[in-house]
Write an enzyme that holds these catalytic residues in place. Structure first.
Site, PDB file in Angstrom:
ATOM      1  CG  ASP A 109      -0.171  -0.126   2.419  1.00 46.03           C
ATOM      2  OD1 ASP A 109       0.972   0.012   2.703  1.00 46.03           O
ATOM      3  OD2 ASP A 109      -0.814  -0.243   3.639  1.00 46.03           O
ATOM      4  N   GLY A 110       1.996   1.078   0.069  1.00 40.63           N
ATOM      5  CA  GLY A 110       3.035   2.279   0.097  1.00 40.63           C
ATOM      6  C   GLY A 110       3.461   2.800   1.184  1.00 40.63           C
ATOM      7  CD  GLU A 111       0.414   2.274   5.731  1.00 38.79           C
ATOM      8  OE1 GLU A 111       0.657   1.299   6.425  1.00 38.79           O
ATOM      9  OE2 GLU A 111      -0.694   3.049   5.873  1.00 38.79           O
ATOM     10  NE  ARG A 133      14.833  25.502   1.747  1.00 34.66           N
ATOM     11  CZ  ARG A 133      14.760  25.499   0.367  1.00 34.66           C
ATOM     12  NH1 ARG A 133      15.346  26.184  -0.347  1.00 34.66           N
ATOM     13  NH2 ARG A 133      14.505  24.463  -0.290  1.00 34.66           N
ATOM     14  CD  GLN A 134       7.090  24.600   3.437  1.00 35.61           C
ATOM     15  OE1 GLN A 134       5.856  24.377   3.898  1.00 35.61           O
ATOM     16  NE2 GLN A 134       7.413  23.630   2.500  1.00 35.61           N
ATOM     17  CG  HIS A 151      17.092  29.424   5.494  1.00 31.07           C
ATOM     18  ND1 HIS A 151      18.259  29.798   4.720  1.00 31.07           N
ATOM     19  CD2 HIS A 151      16.232  30.348   5.399  1.00 31.07           C
ATOM     20  CE1 HIS A 151      18.102  30.768   4.041  1.00 31.07           C
ATOM     21  NE2 HIS A 151      16.921  31.307   4.545  1.00 31.07           N
ATOM     22  CG  ASP A 154      21.365  35.252   0.135  1.00 33.55           C
ATOM     23  OD1 ASP A 154      22.026  34.990   0.991  1.00 33.55           O
ATOM     24  OD2 ASP A 154      20.479  34.280  -0.005  1.00 33.55           O
ATOM     25  CE  LYS A 157      18.349  34.378  -2.586  1.00 36.12           C
ATOM     26  NZ  LYS A 157      18.589  32.914  -2.174  1.00 36.12           N
ATOM     27  NE  ARG A 191      13.988  32.264  -3.220  1.00 31.40           N
ATOM     28  CZ  ARG A 191      14.716  31.317  -3.931  1.00 31.40           C
ATOM     29  NH1 ARG A 191      14.212  30.871  -5.257  1.00 31.40           N
ATOM     30  NH2 ARG A 191      15.853  30.701  -3.638  1.00 31.40           N
TER      31      ARG A 191
HETATM   32  C1  R5P Z   1      18.029  31.097   0.950  1.00 33.16           C
HETATM   33  O1  R5P Z   1      18.219  32.356   1.212  1.00 33.16           O
HETATM   34  C2  R5P Z   1      18.940  30.046   1.039  1.00 33.16           C
HETATM   35  O2  R5P Z   1      20.181  30.475   1.664  1.00 33.16           O
HETATM   36  C3  R5P Z   1      19.355  29.845  -0.545  1.00 33.16           C
HETATM   37  O3  R5P Z   1      19.880  30.880  -1.072  1.00 33.16           O
HETATM   38  C4  R5P Z   1      18.124  29.028  -1.206  1.00 33.16           C
HETATM   39  O4  R5P Z   1      17.523  28.384  -0.529  1.00 33.16           O
HETATM   40  C5  R5P Z   1      18.844  28.326  -2.616  1.00 33.16           C
HETATM   41  O5  R5P Z   1      17.716  28.094  -3.102  1.00 33.16           O
HETATM   42  P1  R5P Z   1      17.915  27.957  -4.625  1.00 33.16           P
HETATM   43  O6  R5P Z   1      18.863  26.859  -5.059  1.00 33.16           O
HETATM   44  O7  R5P Z   1      16.614  27.336  -5.226  1.00 33.16           O
HETATM   45  O8  R5P Z   1      17.899  28.955  -5.521  1.00 33.16           O
END
Ligand code: R5P
Length: 284
Positions: free
Chosen positions: A33-35, A89-90, A122, A160, A184, A186
């Site tokens: 079943d994928g588990e 990162r979330q 992060h 960045d 940077k 985004r």
């Molecule tokens: C964001 O500020 C992180 O430090 C990375 O720069 C970022 O997550 C890299 O993501 P991607 O490779 O998708 O640009």
């Protein structure tokens, strides 16, 4: 005893060697079943160190299973090492209606952890989402090791501002060179715009340092700018070489000389281990 997740077998072996501890026998299975099922053999009743990067939803499940199996086997203490913490990162609600995903996974992981150790999340603040003590280790210094010894007038560049400390750390570990950073912006998950600084890069070897290379958009934009400005060789050094989808191709097409990552994620470019850094923490 070290209990490896399926995505962290190399690092777990390195860590076991560093600590002089045994590797637990672990088997992974998938039901019709994928588990998933992560099953451990005999483990000693002392400290169980679960080492599992949570790269996928299945890897998250495996981690929870390994923690639970360790408890079930009578482990005195369950230490959970997240070399790469998925969803880190979330860490906030970016759009109304979203969960704080890193908090949700941290709460689940906390249920069977006496202590948590992670590597270069992060934002270190993600550690506050765990109930037990959680520590963010900085393994960026390890990235100096695989770099060529003959870098010409090296510049360690953060793509960045958020990566400046990492660039400083790699430069310090390498022993020579300057640091600088780009700005940077985004625009989407895969579109970023890089605004270069005034740093002179002509004829210099540049090492672009970041915590993670995910889609490769950030790095490929930075590499393109550096090549336009006649940098000599451009290297990428990253703690977490996630390299999703076509990221490696993007870096190659942008003209990168070589990519160096650590074994928080097991990839062809994972040329140095974070095991000494994790072992030092666990030996304290
Ligand atoms: C964001 O500020 C992180 O430090 C990375 O720069 C970022 O997550 C890299 O993501 P991607 O490779 O998708 O640009």
């Amino acid at each position: 005893m070290i209990l490896p997740g399926s995505a962290s077998q190399s690092l777990a072996a390195e860590l076991a060697a560093e600590l002089g501890e045994d590797l637990a026998p672990v088997e992974f299975e998938r039901f019709p079943d994928g588990e998933v099922m992560a099953r451990i053999g005999d483990v000693s009743p002392g400290r169980a160190v679960v080492v599992a990067s949570t790269t996928t939803s299945d890897a998250h499940l495996e981690l929870l299973q390994l923690q639970d199996a360790a408890r079930e086997a009578g482990a005195r203490e369950v230490v959970t090492v997240l070399p790469y913490m998925g969803y880190a990162r979330q860490d906030r609600v970016f759009t109304p209606g979203e969960p704080v995903s890193s908090r949700a996974v941290a709460r689940a992981i906390s249920a069977n952890a006496d202590r948590v150790v992670t590597v270069n999340p992060h934002e270190a603040a993600v550690c506050e989402f765990f109930d037990p003590t959680a520590t963010a280790l900085d393994a960026a210094g390890r990235l100096a090791e695989p770099l060529p010894a003959d870098l010409t007038d090296p510049l360690f560049l953060a793509p960045d501002e958020g990566a400046c400390d990492l660039a400083d750390t790699v430069r310090d570990a390498y022993g020579v060179g300057e640091t600088d950073y780009f700005e940077k912006t985004r625009h989407s998950g895969t579109e970023v715009e890089i605004s270069p600084s005034d740093a002179s890069v002509g004829g210099r070897d540049v090492v672009v340092v970041d915590d993670i290379v995910a889609t490769g958009s950030t790095m490929s934009e930075a590499i393109a700018v550096l090549n336009d400005r006649d940098a000599s060789r451009v290297f990428v050094a990253t703690v977490h070489p996630l390299l999703a989808r076509n990221a490696r191709t993007k870096l190659a097409r942008a003209g990168v000389e070589a990519v160096f990552g650590t074994d928080t994620l097991e990839r062809p470019v994972s040329s140095v281990s974070v095991a000494p850094v994790v072992a030092a923490e666990l030996s304290e």
